[in-house]
Design an enzyme around this catalytic site. Structure first.
Site, PDB file in Angstrom:
ATOM      1  N   LYS A 175      27.074  44.159  26.970  1.00 32.31           N
ATOM      2  CA  LYS A 175      27.535  45.322  27.732  1.00 32.31           C
ATOM      3  C   LYS A 175      28.946  45.677  27.285  1.00 32.31           C
ATOM      4  CE  LYS A 175      29.855  46.305  31.399  1.00 32.31           C
ATOM      5  NZ  LYS A 175      30.406  47.601  30.967  1.00 32.31           N
ATOM      6  N   GLU A 250      37.990  35.235  28.085  1.00 32.58           N
ATOM      7  CA  GLU A 250      39.231  35.594  27.375  1.00 32.58           C
ATOM      8  C   GLU A 250      39.918  36.646  28.231  1.00 32.58           C
ATOM      9  OE1 GLU A 250      40.336  34.125  24.850  1.00 32.58           O
ATOM     10  OE2 GLU A 250      38.596  33.196  23.917  1.00 32.58           O
ATOM     11  N   GLU A 385      50.668  41.639  34.285  1.00 29.48           N
ATOM     12  CA  GLU A 385      50.267  42.309  33.050  1.00 29.48           C
ATOM     13  C   GLU A 385      50.246  43.821  33.268  1.00 29.48           C
ATOM     14  OE1 GLU A 385      46.131  42.051  31.714  1.00 29.48           O
ATOM     15  OE2 GLU A 385      46.860  41.557  29.706  1.00 29.48           O
TER      16      GLU A 385
HETATM   17  P1  NAD Z   1      38.077  44.893  32.653  1.00 30.12           P
HETATM   18  O1  NAD Z   1      38.192  43.518  33.169  1.00 30.12           O
HETATM   19  O2  NAD Z   1      38.299  46.036  33.553  1.00 30.12           O
HETATM   20  O3  NAD Z   1      36.633  45.144  32.008  1.00 30.12           O
HETATM   21  C1  NAD Z   1      36.097  44.306  31.004  1.00 30.12           C
HETATM   22  C2  NAD Z   1      34.586  44.446  31.009  1.00 30.12           C
HETATM   23  O4  NAD Z   1      34.074  43.890  32.211  1.00 30.12           O
HETATM   24  C3  NAD Z   1      34.079  45.887  30.956  1.00 30.12           C
HETATM   25  O5  NAD Z   1      32.929  45.942  30.135  1.00 30.12           O
HETATM   26  C4  NAD Z   1      33.721  46.169  32.398  1.00 30.12           C
HETATM   27  O6  NAD Z   1      32.756  47.158  32.567  1.00 30.12           O
HETATM   28  C5  NAD Z   1      33.202  44.812  32.833  1.00 30.12           C
HETATM   29  N1  NAD Z   1      33.228  44.547  34.267  1.00 30.12           N
HETATM   30  C6  NAD Z   1      34.032  45.086  35.207  1.00 30.12           C
HETATM   31  N2  NAD Z   1      33.753  44.563  36.425  1.00 30.12           N
HETATM   32  C7  NAD Z   1      32.754  43.673  36.245  1.00 30.12           C
HETATM   33  C8  NAD Z   1      32.025  42.804  37.121  1.00 30.12           C
HETATM   34  N3  NAD Z   1      32.273  42.743  38.411  1.00 30.12           N
HETATM   35  N4  NAD Z   1      31.069  42.011  36.594  1.00 30.12           N
HETATM   36  C9  NAD Z   1      30.808  42.039  35.269  1.00 30.12           C
HETATM   37  N5  NAD Z   1      31.458  42.843  34.409  1.00 30.12           N
HETATM   38  C10 NAD Z   1      32.424  43.652  34.877  1.00 30.12           C
HETATM   39  O7  NAD Z   1      39.081  44.947  31.413  1.00 30.12           O
HETATM   40  P2  NAD Z   1      39.504  46.203  30.538  1.00 30.12           P
HETATM   41  O8  NAD Z   1      40.376  47.084  31.361  1.00 30.12           O
HETATM   42  O9  NAD Z   1      38.318  46.794  29.866  1.00 30.12           O
HETATM   43  O10 NAD Z   1      40.367  45.469  29.423  1.00 30.12           O
HETATM   44  C11 NAD Z   1      41.687  45.147  29.594  1.00 30.12           C
HETATM   45  C12 NAD Z   1      41.873  43.708  29.999  1.00 30.12           C
HETATM   46  O11 NAD Z   1      41.231  42.842  29.060  1.00 30.12           O
HETATM   47  C13 NAD Z   1      43.322  43.280  30.000  1.00 30.12           C
HETATM   48  O12 NAD Z   1      43.611  42.522  31.152  1.00 30.12           O
HETATM   49  C14 NAD Z   1      43.447  42.426  28.761  1.00 30.12           C
HETATM   50  O13 NAD Z   1      44.487  41.502  28.790  1.00 30.12           O
HETATM   51  C15 NAD Z   1      42.126  41.798  28.673  1.00 30.12           C
HETATM   52  N6  NAD Z   1      41.860  41.380  27.301  1.00 30.12           N
HETATM   53  C16 NAD Z   1      41.841  40.054  26.986  1.00 30.12           C
HETATM   54  C17 NAD Z   1      41.635  39.660  25.670  1.00 30.12           C
HETATM   55  C18 NAD Z   1      41.602  38.217  25.260  1.00 30.12           C
HETATM   56  O14 NAD Z   1      40.990  37.915  24.247  1.00 30.12           O
HETATM   57  N7  NAD Z   1      42.195  37.295  25.988  1.00 30.12           N
HETATM   58  C19 NAD Z   1      41.441  40.614  24.684  1.00 30.12           C
HETATM   59  C20 NAD Z   1      41.468  41.950  25.051  1.00 30.12           C
HETATM   60  C21 NAD Z   1      41.662  42.319  26.364  1.00 30.12           C
END
Ligand code: NAD
Length: 492
Positions: A175, A250, A385
């Site tokens: 997804k 991650e 963050e």
């Molecule tokens: P997010 O957590 O909002 O979403 C990530 C994914 O999770 C999306 O596909 C979203 O649709 C899905 N999602 C949301 N709610 C969910 C739920 N309840 N159950 C299952 N899936 C769900 O993150 P974002 O805004 O897309 O990305 C930014 C964040 O990602 C930042 O906090 C960043 O630090 C983190 N990030 C971490 C890494 C790493 O490798 N450590 C790399 C890139 C980004």
């Protein structure tokens, strides 16, 4: 507007309910693509397809070397299409083509590397202590992997999961983020072309609560590989725990880029700028705190501000652009809110501190590169963050205090160190609570080197040999060689 389909069992399909949502171009602020809005019924179909593919001899029955060959072929196709995929990523998430293109051109290496590893994950023969017994181990795949990815490096972060998961013999339901589905769907076309059987990789587009939640809850999903924010990660972890599923997470960071007085300051300025402004701060490894030794603080800030001031903003598809827009409107509002919080907390704004209204920014969601000085390590701007081009500069005195401040957050993804004193660099690499430590460099990653977080930044490792182990389970096999089963009432 382009209308897309998603991938289930090798077929390109609409969502069961026939619904779509709009994907926005962050540079224009306008919708540009219609994406299928999947739900629980689609999750059922995709997981069933992945489960069947996992059992199908067309996948389960082929040799590990043959799986490796499929992955290498996929790598070649990604290399062929890298430019096209990079442009789609930039349209969808607004990040610079210079960055997205570099990522899509580098991505094939993961498929080559893990393709090479596929037939090298050997079991062991244990020199067992029981007389008349022979014991060995098998390395086996887990089953169906749910891969859930964010928008900021969409295909790269999916690749970090897909390459080891497939090399290990699993099948995948992926997804992608609702903000970056288009490149995922284009990339999805390559699996059939590479020769993967239908159902080995399925792509469901849609929202976290509508697709992610039923996907994680599904009984036939063995593992959840998630990249995203730490709060979402916590919810994913809690839900996966109910099914005792394996997870890798991650998550976010508040990484410290630490500059000592003895550092090459020109390099350190470049390193700090690359850490926070190069990806518009929209990277998990953003060096969003610059810890600067007091003896060089004022001089360093002066040089930093002078350099950051020259950053060219504008169209992310222009290869000369250095700072692009914020990917989503809510995230844009959140970055501006954090800037206000920092001002209210008493931090001093040395650069930026506003939305960008430069003509070259058009109607996009741009924020000026922002530098706060006089930041106390306990302020929210130093602890939370932001995920935008906002840097907090914190002065320190000596190594011990630098480590204490660097470690004083709930996160532990990465840290940068700028010093010519290698003894200190090595000492600090051992005391910093971070999954990655860069010394006199920043933002280097490779398919060969493990990547992951300490503390709230995550669980497990991606890339390198460690990543393969996240997608395998070890089975212990016992054989009696004595031909004589002993007393059945005594444990052997
Ligand atoms: P997010 O957590 O909002 O979403 C990530 C994914 O999770 C999306 O596909 C979203 O649709 C899905 N999602 C949301 N709610 C969910 C739920 N309840 N159950 C299952 N899936 C769900 O993150 P974002 O805004 O897309 O990305 C930014 C964040 O990602 C930042 O906090 C960043 O630090 C983190 N990030 C971490 C890494 C790493 O490798 N450590 C790399 C890139 C980004």
């Amino acid at each position: 507007m382009q209308k897309h389909q998603m991938l289930i069992d090798g077929e390109w399909v609409a969502a069961q309910k026939g619904e779509y949502f709009e994907s926005f171009n962050p540079f224009t602020g306008e919708p540009w693509a219609l994406i299928p809005r999947a739900g629980a019924a689609d999750v059922e179909l995709a997981v069933a397809a992945a489960r069947n593919a996992f059992k199908n001899p067309a996948w389960r029955g082929i040799s590990a070397s043959a799986r490796g060959a499929l992955l290498r072929r996929l790598g070649d196709l990604v290399a062929r299409d890298a430019e096209k995929l990079g442009i789609l990523e930039t349209r969808d998430n607004g990040k610079l083509i210079s960055e997205m293109g570099a990522q899509t051109r580098y991505m094939p290496q993961w498929y080559y590397y893990f393709g090479g590893l596929a037939d090298k994950m050997e079991g062991r023969v244990i020199p067992i202590d029981k007389a008349g017994c022979f014991n060995f181990t098998l390395e086996e795949p887990l089953g169906v992997v749910a891969a859930i990815t964010p928008w900021n490096s969409p295909l790269m972060l999916a690749t970090w999961k897909l390459a080891p998961a497939l090399a290990a013999g699993n099948t995948v339901v992926w997804k992608p983020s609702e903000h970056s589905s288009v490149s995922a769907l284009e990339f999805g076309k390559l699996f059939a072309e590479a020769g993967f059987p239908p159902g080995v990789v399925n792509i469901l587009t849609g929202f976290g609560n509508e697709v992610g939640t039923p996907l994680i809850a599904h009984n036939d999903v063995a593992k959840v590989a998630f990249t995203g924010g730490d709060r979402t990660g916590q919810a994913v972890y809690e839900q996966a725990a109910r099914g005792i599923k394996k997870v890798t997470l991650e998550l976010g960071g508040k990484s410290a880029n630490i500059v000592f007085g003895d550092a090459n300051l020109d390099n350190a300025v470049k390193g700090v700028v690359s850490g926070i402004f190069a990806a518009t701060g929209q990277t998990c490894i953003a060096g969003s705190r610059a810890l600067v030794e007091r003896s060089v603080h004022d001089e360093f800030v002066r040089r930093l501000v002078d350099f950051a001031r020259t950053a060219k903003m504008g169209d992310p598809l222009d290869p000369g652009t250095q700072v692009g827009p914020i990917t989503t409107k809510p995230q844009y509002a959140k970055v501006l809110e954090y800037i206000q919080i920092a001002k209210d907390e008493g931090a001093k704004c040395a650069l930026g501190g506003t939305a960008a209204s430069r003509p070259e920014c058009g109607s996009g969601w741009f924020v000026e590169p922002t530098i706060f000085t006089g930041v106390d390590p306990k302020m929210r701007i130093a602890q939370e963050e932001v995920f935008g081009p906002v840097l907090s500069v914190i002065p320190f005195d000596g190594e011990e205090q630098a480590v204490a401040i660097a470690n004083d957050t709930q996160y532990g993804l990465a840290a940068g160190l700028w010093t010519e004193n290698m003894g200190r660099a090595i000492r600090m690499s051992q005391t910093l609570e971070a999954g990655t430590v860069w010394i006199n460099t920043y933002r280097a990653t490779s398919y060969m080197s493990p990547f992951g977080g300490y503390k709230r930044s995550g669980i497990g490792r991606e890339s390198g040999l460690s990543a393969m182990r996240e997608y395998l389970q070890e089975k212990s096999v016992w054989i009696d060689t004595s031909g004589n089963v002993p007393n059945p009432f005594v444990m052997r």
